[in-house]
Each structure stands twice: as C-alpha cells, then as structure tokens.
Scaffold this motif. Sequence first.
Motif: not given
Length: 261
Positions: A113-116, A163-166, A209-210
């Motif tokens: 997902s996208d992340y901020v 993004c790895c953790p996402a 979502l992250l």
Amino acid sequence: MKHKHVFAICAYKDSPYLESCIRSLVGQRTKSPVILCTSTPSPYIDGLAGRYGIPVFVRDGASNMRDDWNFAYHMADGELVTIAHQDDVYHKDYVTELLRAYRRYPDMTMFTSDYVIVKNGALITGDKMLLVKRLLRLPLRFPALNDRGWVKKLPLRFGNSICCPASTYRKDRLGEPLFLEDYKFALDWANLLALAERDGRFICVERPLLYYRVHDGATTKQCIVNNDRAREEEEMFRRFWPEAMVKLLMIPYRTAYDEYQ
C-alpha cells in the motif's frame, strides 16, 4: 495453514515505539492473530507482549535482518504474512484492505500500500520522494498487467518504491525461506525482484495504510551513516542498468538521504 493472515512483529532490543505498533495491530478493524519474534529477548519485550496477550518466539543466534525476518515469517502460521516493523504503525483498515484484495485476486503473492512518513512527530504525506514512489508503483494498479514479470519489475527499476513494512506475502504459495540475500538495507528490494520473476500477482492499494517512522535509531539511518545503503543500492541498480546509468541514478538517491537527517 491455520490462519488466513498473521502479523509477525520483528522486535529488536527495547524500542520505545513497540507498544504503538502493537496497539495498531490488535486494534485492526478486521482482526488477525499477532505474534512477536525477537533475537534480543528482554523483560521489556516480554512485558509488552504479555500486556496484549501476544505470544513471543525467540530466535537463537546473532541478530541480523535476513535471519530475523525469515524467523518471523516461519513462525507465522498463516496463508498471508505481514512482517511488522516495530517502529511503524498500521492503519486500522490494513487487514480489511488486504483481505479484500486477496478475495478479488486469489493469485496475489504480494500486497502493498501507500504510506506516510512520521518524522519528529509530524506527518509527511506528499514530499517529492513519496510522489515519485507513487508514480513508480502505478503499473501495479492495472489488474490486466500486474501478474506479468516485466510489469512487477517496473516499480523496482529506478529504486524500490514498495515499502517493506507495508507489504504482505503469500506464504502458502511462496514457501520459505522468503529472504535469500545477505543485504543490510536492500534486502527487501532484492527479495521483491526475485518474487517478481515468479508466478503471481503484485497488488498495490494506493491508500496510506502505514505510518513509517523515521528516527535516528532506525536501521535505515544506520545504513546511511556506515555507507551500506549507498553500496547496496548501487549493486541493485547494476542488475537493471549499465554503469553510466547507475552513477546517474545515484545522484538523486544520495540527495534523498537527507530525508533521514
């Protein structure tokens, strides 16, 4: 597999952000089991896990990213596994969006997902780096194409825009171990490139979502200081491009390291 989806937290030493990560996982709108895995056991980790009723699994041996991540992936008894990073926070709809994608695309092998970015207590939602990464991930938004190897590689050619953790991995199809190379920074990039060459679909939901935390104690910051990041990024670029192009691509990447200062 016992569960449809499992969060496996990788805990390293006594992170002050670990509880926020745990709370975001147990507070998901759609519930998934949560486990915690570590190679640095401590009363602090055990205490937090006990407070939230999370089982703890300890890996013997020296800490390193590849072995710690593979251990967490191995201990998660789920068709889908998210290796949660202890410093980050997950949106309450992460599992809901993940399972919606899984139902719609049963050949999905990787979800992201996208992340901020969270930096010094502030949210960064639209800087140049995030906008470029969203553009690079655009090919994954087309279901008619995102099961093809060359399309899955497009978000990886100019750097790792995923993004790895996402990300969540389809364990029942990918098997294990998941991470094969011995990188300190580019491990997830190399892994995604290997997965792109296998059958299966990459799904990206362009909704943040992250919440990805940037701080001085993060592995990314340490890899910049000791030059591991630059060395490994150059090695990854050489898998796609000739040397002249590699040197050109590294110019903006070295500038982007200031994001972590």
